[in-house]
Design an enzyme around this catalytic site. Structure first.
Site, PDB file in Angstrom:
ATOM      1  N   GLY A  68       0.779  -1.234   0.000  1.00 27.29           N
ATOM      2  CA  GLY A  68       0.000   0.000   0.000  1.00 27.29           C
ATOM      3  C   GLY A  68       0.807   1.278   0.000  1.00 27.29           C
ATOM      4  O   GLY A  68       0.253   2.350   0.222  1.00 27.29           O
ATOM      5  N   TYR A 112     -18.446   8.742   2.172  1.00 25.39           N
ATOM      6  CA  TYR A 112     -17.657   7.509   2.299  1.00 25.39           C
ATOM      7  C   TYR A 112     -18.376   6.328   1.622  1.00 25.39           C
ATOM      8  O   TYR A 112     -17.744   5.428   1.073  1.00 25.39           O
ATOM      9  CB  TYR A 112     -17.323   7.208   3.766  1.00 25.39           C
ATOM     10  CG  TYR A 112     -16.094   6.339   3.921  1.00 25.39           C
ATOM     11  CD1 TYR A 112     -14.865   6.743   3.384  1.00 25.39           C
ATOM     12  CD2 TYR A 112     -16.137   5.120   4.583  1.00 25.39           C
ATOM     13  CE1 TYR A 112     -13.737   5.962   3.502  1.00 25.39           C
ATOM     14  CE2 TYR A 112     -15.003   4.327   4.711  1.00 25.39           C
ATOM     15  CZ  TYR A 112     -13.811   4.753   4.169  1.00 25.39           C
ATOM     16  OH  TYR A 112     -12.684   3.970   4.282  1.00 25.39           O
ATOM     17  N   VAL A 138      -3.642  -6.240  -6.397  1.00 24.84           N
ATOM     18  CA  VAL A 138      -4.435  -7.281  -5.709  1.00 24.84           C
ATOM     19  C   VAL A 138      -5.650  -7.762  -6.497  1.00 24.84           C
ATOM     20  O   VAL A 138      -6.280  -8.738  -6.110  1.00 24.84           O
ATOM     21  CB  VAL A 138      -4.882  -6.832  -4.291  1.00 24.84           C
ATOM     22  CG1 VAL A 138      -3.672  -6.656  -3.376  1.00 24.84           C
ATOM     23  CG2 VAL A 138      -5.738  -5.578  -4.339  1.00 24.84           C
ATOM     24  N   ILE A 156      -4.507  -0.977   1.780  1.00 27.69           N
ATOM     25  CA  ILE A 156      -5.010  -0.854   0.412  1.00 27.69           C
ATOM     26  C   ILE A 156      -6.509  -0.605   0.432  1.00 27.69           C
ATOM     27  O   ILE A 156      -7.242  -1.296   1.142  1.00 27.69           O
ATOM     28  CB  ILE A 156      -4.703  -2.162  -0.364  1.00 27.69           C
ATOM     29  CG1 ILE A 156      -3.194  -2.288  -0.618  1.00 27.69           C
ATOM     30  CG2 ILE A 156      -5.502  -2.228  -1.666  1.00 27.69           C
ATOM     31  CD1 ILE A 156      -2.787  -3.636  -1.192  1.00 27.69           C
ATOM     32  N   THR A 193      -3.762  11.957   3.047  1.00 33.23           N
ATOM     33  CA  THR A 193      -2.969  11.143   2.116  1.00 33.23           C
ATOM     34  C   THR A 193      -3.607  11.250   0.730  1.00 33.23           C
ATOM     35  O   THR A 193      -4.668  11.863   0.571  1.00 33.23           O
ATOM     36  CB  THR A 193      -2.981   9.659   2.537  1.00 33.23           C
ATOM     37  OG1 THR A 193      -4.340   9.206   2.477  1.00 33.23           O
ATOM     38  CG2 THR A 193      -2.433   9.457   3.930  1.00 33.23           C
ATOM     39  N   LEU A 194      -2.970  10.576  -0.236  1.00 35.65           N
ATOM     40  CA  LEU A 194      -3.499  10.541  -1.602  1.00 35.65           C
ATOM     41  C   LEU A 194      -4.948  10.057  -1.610  1.00 35.65           C
ATOM     42  O   LEU A 194      -5.795  10.593  -2.334  1.00 35.65           O
ATOM     43  CB  LEU A 194      -2.621   9.606  -2.442  1.00 35.65           C
ATOM     44  CG  LEU A 194      -2.834   9.585  -3.945  1.00 35.65           C
ATOM     45  CD1 LEU A 194      -2.506  10.957  -4.539  1.00 35.65           C
ATOM     46  CD2 LEU A 194      -1.956   8.508  -4.584  1.00 35.65           C
ATOM     47  N   LYS A 208     -15.422  -1.462   4.217  1.00 33.82           N
ATOM     48  CA  LYS A 208     -14.688  -1.524   5.497  1.00 33.82           C
ATOM     49  C   LYS A 208     -15.433  -2.381   6.523  1.00 33.82           C
ATOM     50  O   LYS A 208     -14.807  -3.028   7.363  1.00 33.82           O
ATOM     51  CB  LYS A 208     -14.435  -0.117   6.049  1.00 33.82           C
ATOM     52  CG  LYS A 208     -13.460   0.732   5.231  1.00 33.82           C
ATOM     53  CD  LYS A 208     -12.066   0.129   5.122  1.00 33.82           C
ATOM     54  CE  LYS A 208     -11.058   1.155   4.616  1.00 33.82           C
ATOM     55  NZ  LYS A 208      -9.739   0.523   4.307  1.00 33.82           N
ATOM     56  N   SER A 253       1.837   8.047   2.296  1.00 34.22           N
ATOM     57  CA  SER A 253       1.069   6.821   2.534  1.00 34.22           C
ATOM     58  C   SER A 253       1.242   6.312   3.972  1.00 34.22           C
ATOM     59  O   SER A 253       2.352   6.289   4.502  1.00 34.22           O
ATOM     60  CB  SER A 253       1.531   5.705   1.591  1.00 34.22           C
ATOM     61  OG  SER A 253       1.253   6.042   0.247  1.00 34.22           O
TER      62      SER A 253
END
Ligand code: NAD
Ligand code: IMJ
Length: 258
Positions: A11, A154, A63, A90, A192-193, A161, A17
């Site tokens: 990841g 989300y 993946v 990831i 993060t990205l 998740k 990251s």
């Protein structure tokens, strides 16, 4: 804390990251590391970052491709022999599914998000198990509070998740007899990205800062230290859990009134 241990971290995309934060902390704690990159686009980034580590192994792994998971562990088995920990950091959903309402999630958008963000964890745990089962090990994934509460934008990632967190419990049950522990870290929002492109993310950080008991946002280093703890002997009694590294955000029910 991790002297003599060998770990696989998936990841890393860039220096921000969470996976890179964990890799740096684990290397500092004495671990030898293997890092993966998703496709040639990210190979150079990961190689440059890894150049600061001691004797790293760098391998490709998208993946969504079963054969890349197979060849990852074939190569790793040759390089490392055994494995002590695996970090899965990831997630992916189509951008359009993180913009509108959850109600409008397409079948293919749902499949993509669940495949990359949840199923991949089970596939990696299964493929990594043979390298861990003689000495025991620790497997970690990253999750977010959107798994258990509906959060703006989300959407399908929250559903993915939730599947990921449930997978943690089932995998912990399956792998516990081999002394392999499986846990998740639920991190507060970090820039993060995977977060920067989200509309309103700056506002979300602000809300977290004003609401969390620690009155600040989560830092990658805090998440990384919890990952070290879970990978180390110190975490030996913990499996099937979700640990919250969120400045206490989940424990409160309302923003302060003044
Ligand atoms: P990031 O963008 O740096 O990392 C996401 C990684 O997923 C990238 O390295 C990307 O290459 C990888 N990825 C996506 N599709 C892939 C595929 N098909 N095959 C292999 N790799 C693939 O962002 P991050 O914030 O460090 O995210 C890491 C994890 O942390 C994610 O699971 C995310 O859900 C979780 N998380 C992030 C936050 C946050 O606020 N940033 C909060 C809680 C949890
Ligand atoms: C992501 C979307 C909406 C709200 C969000 C996030 N909040 C946080 C995140 C509040 C903290 C970041 N996060 C926890 C994620 O898991 C992000 C996953 C993600 C991000 C993108 C952006 C670019 C893209 N697809 C993505 N898929 C998953 O195209």
């Amino acid at each position: 804390m991790l002297t003599g241990k060998k770990g696989l971290v998936l990841g890393v995309a860039n220096k921000r990251s969470i996976a890179w934060g964990i890799a740096q902390a684990a290397a500092k704690a004495g671990a030898r590391l293997a890092l993966t990159y998703q496709g040639e686009r990210l190979e150079e980034n990961v190689r440059e970052l890894a150049a600061t580590l001691e004797n790293p192994v760098i391998l490709p792994c998208d993946v969504t491709k079963e054969e890349e998971i197979t060849s990852l562990f074939a190569s790793l088995s040759e390089e490392f022999g055994t494995l002590d920990f695996l970090v899965h950091a990831i997630a992916f959903a189509q951008k359009e599914d993180l913009e509108g309402t959850y109600l409008n999630t397409s079948r293919s958008g749902f499949q993509t998000a669940l495949d990359i963000s949840a199923y991949s964890f089970t596939a990696l745990a299964r493929a990594g198990m043979p390298m861990m089962k003689d000495n025991g090990g620790s497997i970690i994934t990253l999750t977010y509070l959107g798994a258990e509460r509906a959060m703006p934008h989300y959407n399908v990632m929250g559903v993915a998740k939730a599947a990921l967190e449930s997978s943690v419990r089932y995998l912990a049950n399956d792998l516990g007899p081999h002394n392999i522990r499986v846990n998740a870290i639920s991190a507060g929002p970090i820039s993060t990205l995977a977060a920067r492109g989200i509309s309103g993310f700056t506002k979300m950080l602000q809300h977290h800062r004003e609401t969390a008991p620690l009155r600040r946002t989560t830092e990658v280093a805090e998440v990384a230290d919890t990952a070290l703890f879970l990978c180390s002997h110190m975490g030996r009694g913990i499996t099937g859990e979700v640990l919250y590294v969120d400045g206490g955000y989940r424990s409160v029910g309302m923003m302060p009134l003044s």
